[in-house]
Scaffold this active site. Structure first.
Site, short mmCIF file in Angstrom:
data_model
loop_
_atom_site.label_atom_id
_atom_site.label_comp_id
_atom_site.label_asym_id
_atom_site.label_seq_id
_atom_site.Cartn_x
_atom_site.Cartn_y
_atom_site.Cartn_z
N TYR A 77 -62.41 0.93 168.58
CA TYR A 77 -61.44 0.84 167.50
C TYR A 77 -61.61 -0.46 166.71
O TYR A 77 -61.32 -0.51 165.51
CB TYR A 77 -60.02 0.97 168.05
CG TYR A 77 -59.67 2.39 168.40
CD1 TYR A 77 -59.13 3.25 167.45
CD2 TYR A 77 -59.90 2.89 169.69
CE1 TYR A 77 -58.81 4.57 167.77
CE2 TYR A 77 -59.59 4.20 170.02
CZ TYR A 77 -59.05 5.04 169.06
OH TYR A 77 -58.75 6.34 169.37
N GLU A 103 -55.20 8.01 174.99
CA GLU A 103 -56.52 8.26 175.58
C GLU A 103 -56.64 7.63 176.97
O GLU A 103 -57.24 8.22 177.88
CB GLU A 103 -57.61 7.75 174.63
CG GLU A 103 -57.74 8.60 173.38
CD GLU A 103 -58.31 7.85 172.19
OE1 GLU A 103 -58.99 6.82 172.39
OE2 GLU A 103 -58.04 8.29 171.05
N ARG A 145 -70.76 18.61 171.38
CA ARG A 145 -69.91 19.62 170.75
C ARG A 145 -68.86 20.09 171.74
O ARG A 145 -69.06 20.01 172.96
CB ARG A 145 -70.74 20.83 170.28
CG ARG A 145 -71.81 20.53 169.27
CD ARG A 145 -71.28 20.08 167.92
NE ARG A 145 -72.36 19.91 166.97
CZ ARG A 145 -73.06 18.77 166.82
NH1 ARG A 145 -72.77 17.71 167.56
NH2 ARG A 145 -74.04 18.70 165.94
N GLN A 146 -67.75 20.62 171.21
CA GLN A 146 -66.68 21.11 172.06
C GLN A 146 -66.69 22.64 172.12
O GLN A 146 -66.89 23.30 171.08
CB GLN A 146 -65.31 20.65 171.54
CG GLN A 146 -65.03 19.18 171.74
CD GLN A 146 -65.78 18.29 170.76
OE1 GLN A 146 -65.91 18.63 169.59
NE2 GLN A 146 -66.26 17.15 171.23
N PRO A 154 -60.32 30.48 173.54
CA PRO A 154 -59.15 29.95 174.25
C PRO A 154 -58.10 31.01 174.51
O PRO A 154 -57.35 30.93 175.49
CB PRO A 154 -58.63 28.85 173.32
CG PRO A 154 -59.12 29.23 171.97
CD PRO A 154 -60.46 29.87 172.19
#
Length: 396
Positions: A98, A140, A206-207, A277
């Site tokens: 960040y 996170e 990738r998801q 999903p």
């Protein structure tokens, strides 16, 4: 909460910053990748960068967060933050990154806006950035801790036990842990990241949604070959090269589009590969004996392009009050006229207390959401998942 003085400054400068945010994000990414080419090689989706969709998503999220701070100061946009945090955790984002983003983002703001960025303006927008960044870092950190992972590293090696060709453009991969250790549970609707080495040495991520029941001892993903320009680097690599016996790197499961234990009526709407999903959700509902109505809606181009069609239909049939409503734009066999074309819920009875879960291309989800809202379903009862950058806010 944004400080009172910064709130005034951000409100006054939001039209200027918001109007230039697309240019700012373009300059930001140019600066970031010039200084850190490894981020484009191994972290950021090169296809989304080439198409410009990641820039749109970043611009949309920053503008939406700043707008929320000045218009609704007592309500933090937690839904948006949670969605981003889950995606970041699945990529292995660490807190120190960040600082890197801040450096190059604010250099881009100064480059684009020039003298308009006074010391006061810079301080106010820095406060916006760190309010958003610190909220994400904390979320996170919690996500990593829940999975027993070191921040930025939840990767594990999995062996492909089976590959199944679902359609001409989709394949299912069933994976088992290469180390033979137990598999942690997940929540129906969640996804894993897959990190794949490419021919040029890059390791792109990738998801993919999990289609197993939450207690399964394996991981199952169904991957669509992404065509177009640019074509899907990772999906094509998986389709072209990965077979049973090969090993893939997967993250722990993440994602906030999950069933919440609601025992009332549900609508599960998907289009194309967005069915993945939903299949996991149907498996969970079958396992827990959900007795309230479940309306499963799906839209696809043809019968032949509909992935997991038979599995989905079988699961709906096992529910006490399941309804299968599928629309095909170009049916390959006799099909009801009222369900030929795009998904249309105007003739579908919607029970009171309905909660809806949507997954698919953005135009599909926008259309279904609009139909549901028009029919009286509260916006708070409609949840969605986007594959790739979240452009919902960017295009709002």
């Amino acid at each position: 909460m944004l400080s009172p003085r910064s709130t005034e400054v951000v409100r006054a400068t939001l039209p200027v910053v918001g109007g230039a945010i697309g240019t700012i994000t373009d300059v930001f990414y140019q600066r970031l990748f010039a200084a850190h080419p490894e981020l484009l090689r191994d972290l950021f989706n090169r296809g989304n960068q080439a198409a410009g969709t990641q820039r749109q998503a970043l611009a949309g999220s920053i503008a939406a967060f700043a707008t929320a701070l000045v218009e609704r100061p007592d309500v933090r946009p937690d839904a948006m933050l949670a969605r981003i945090a889950h995606k970041h955790a699945s990529l292995g984002i660490a807190p120190e990154q960040y600082e890197v983003v801040y450096e190059h983002l604010f250099a881009a703001i100064v480059e684009v806006l020039g003298d308009a960025v006074t010391e006061e303006v810079a301080a106010a927008w820095s406060e916006v950035y760190w309010l958003m960044a610190n909220a994400l870092i904390e979320t996170e950190r919690r996500l990593y801790a829940e999975r027993g992972a070191i921040a930025g590293d939840s990767w594990r090696r999995w062996t492909v036990a089976e590959r199944v060709e679902e359609t001409a453009t989709t394949a299912t991969f069933r994976l088992r842990p290469a180390d033979g250790e137990p598999v942690a549970p997940f929540r129906a609707g969640q996804y894993v990241s897959v990190r794949v080495p490419l021919a040029d040495g890059a390791r792109q991520i990738r998801q993919y949604s999990l289609t197993d029941a939450p207690g399964a001892r394996e991981r199952t993903i169904t991957v669509k070959r992404e065509q177009g320009d640019p074509a899907g680097e990772v999906s094509n690599r998986l389709h072209d090269t990965v077979r049973a016996g090969d090993v893939l790197e997967l993250s722990a499961p993440y994602g906030d589009l999950v069933l919440d234990g609601h025992d009332g009526p549900l609508l599960l709407a998907s289009a194309g590969i967005g069915c993945t999903p939903i299949v996991a959700m149907l498996k969970e509902l079958v396992e827990r004996g959900h007795s309230a109505p479940v309306i499963a809606v799906h839209g696809d181009r043809t019968h032949g392009t509909h992935p997991l069609r038979d599995e989905r239909a079988g699961l709906i049939g096992k529910l006490a009050a399941g309804t299968d409503l599928t629309w095909y734009e170009a049916p390959e066999r006799p099909w009801p006229a009222e369900r030929t074309g795009r998904v249309d819920l105007s003739g579908v009875a919607l029970p009171d207390g309905l909660r809806a879960y949507l997954c698919g291309p953005l135009p599909f989800m926008r259309a279904v959401r609009a139909q549901l809202v028009e029919r009286g379903v509260p916006a708070s009862a409609i949840h969605y998942e986007v594959f790739g950058p979240d452009l919902w806010l960017a295009s709002a």
